[in-house]
Design an enzyme around this catalytic site. Sequence first.
Site, short mmCIF file in Angstrom:
data_model
loop_
_atom_site.label_atom_id
_atom_site.label_comp_id
_atom_site.label_asym_id
_atom_site.label_seq_id
_atom_site.Cartn_x
_atom_site.Cartn_y
_atom_site.Cartn_z
CB CYS A 130 -0.82 -0.02 1.22
SG CYS A 130 -1.96 -1.45 1.39
CG HIS B 162 -6.20 2.09 0.66
ND1 HIS B 162 -5.00 2.49 0.30
CD2 HIS B 162 -5.77 0.90 1.42
CE1 HIS B 162 -3.86 1.87 0.69
NE2 HIS B 162 -4.52 0.75 1.40
#
Lengths: 392, 277
Positions: free
Chosen positions: A87, A337
């Site tokens: 991420c 996200h």
Amino acid sequence: LVMVDVAVVGAGQTKYGNHSLGLKGMWAEAALNAFESVDGDFSPSQIDEAFIGSIAFGGSQLGNTAALLTEHSAMDGVPVRRVENACASSGFAFRDAWMAIKSGQADVVVAGGIEKMNDLTPERKRFWLGVSGDTEWERLAGLTFPGTYALMARRHFHEFDSNHDDLVHISVKNHAHGAMNPLAHIQKQVSFEKAAGGFMVADPLTLYDCCPTSDGASCVILAADHVVKQFTDTPVWVRGSGAASDRLALHDRPSITQIKATAEASKKAYQQSGITPRDIDLAEVHDCFTIAELMATEDLGFAKRGEGGAFAREGRGVLNQGDVTINSSGGLKSKGHPLGATGTGQIVEVFKQLRGEVADGRQVRDAETALTHNVGGSGATCAVHVLGRERQ
Amino acid sequence: MTSGTDVWKGYLLAWDEPYTLIQSPFAKDGTRVFGADSDYTTLAIAALQHRNTLGEAIECISLADGVNGSIFTMATGVEMADEVTYDSCKWDLLIGDDATVVLIQRDVQIELPELETHVEVDDDFHMAIANAWEKELQDGHVSQGAYVSSSQYIEGGVARMALSGQQFGELLVWPPRQLNEKGLREDGRVSLTPVGNVASWTKLSAAGAPSEFSLRAPLLGGLTTVLLDLEDGPKGVFLMVDDEENVIKIGDSVELVVRRIYAQEGMIRYGLRGRII
């Protein structure tokens, strides 16, 4: 050796959410938005180098992802590579771009990120959501990221004055910020009662503690100090870049109530920029789960260790009301996200905030200095950047 | 040597000098059946581990079909008998028609005791779990879960099954590293005590569980995972087993037992799982 200073001169992104566009279309949109955000004349042919963060979620274009994207955004021939750090992929892509200019090898560099997450079956999606954790030990103990962060949350509650209500405050705040952001995945406020009573995903974390899975792309343009004037009179200077790594698995860390990589990365970024956490006006913090934001406020130095719960409870991160505005964009929780796009998406937000370009009551007042915090997985990697209106 | 009965690693146990009898505590219509993640292999491992606690140094054993020999050896360190070593082995491991295993000295004739205690299992639950395992094990079933290759799994097998750690000077590490903190190969393997205290825990909903567990997690009402502070120092993350009735708290004592974890590419992946003591 004279080191150059580096500024962001353009930044753009897609809306985050469920996109009808695929990888190529989303990247083209983000890149075009970044190109068009440059105040002066800009041509993609001026780009010397490009770094694009992506996990290549779903595996549809696992190899040579970056070359496919430059081909579709008028960046033919630009040296490019995919940067993968879970991420934190585009947080590290941004750092790589900064280093390329710092080293004197390039004057104009693109950093970006992309992820297409919502075109998979639920089973395949859960597989890809788990590939960045410790596969051999944690995954075989039944853990996904909600599970690892749930372990951190429960331990934090045990060691310190924190509880699930504190996490609810974070969720409510980020939804309130995101409700004003037209680029956010979830543009709606949520009440304390609703967030407190959400469906249990990984005890004690509920649905309202977890970020959504989003499609999206983001792109920023960095330039060396000696060419900045060609592009803008209001650059956003990169004043500090810090990064660190930590053990992949929770069981190998001395403490699970602190993300050591965040503490180390921020320490370097603060040192480089010559500022302290008190000088930060706004921070885009990696709140993949609400407990991640709570711990980050401690690890980044906005709250003392163990006082992240009180920080959230007292609203000290609320837009224009607290010590520092945390996640004016809505954060991962509300803005969304899209894994690889998140890091440079945070840069897009602070670029606009520092230039006073944010509308709809979301502008942080008198914003001079900002921080971005991008974490890979459960904290194995972290990139922190300090940006400001002033060069130093 | 004393004889007796006990509960051991979640199983029922009776032992005397020439034998160890171990049975599943679960029954259906009066017949012993396996729990959700047990089989002959996990029973056999538990039997041998108990025998070790009696000071019995068993070096070689003849295993019945139905027990996975390589897993048994990884978990216990005891070699299976082959054609060459069979005659020198003094112990046989036999399996029953139901969920029963007997570890017995060769050529001993003995009447085994009846173990009365049992928990009657729900018929539908039992069948659903059995079907889920069968489906997971089919050749055509492709797990959507984490891909831990067989070589990677076997490389970590002794650490995973026997809690084998590594001593770096004063530092005790589990799971072992490929290189020590100085970047050198070092083989100071030590067996850790399979007991610890809960440092944290979570229960994942079936929808939030990893997809390799997607067939069984809904039947089990989710998956419970603990982070343990192991008695010898290191930490570890473990899936709990047979925990449907337990309410876990930080600080609870947990013992580690070998059970099935999941199946991939036709191979059952075994490992240590937690049980509240």
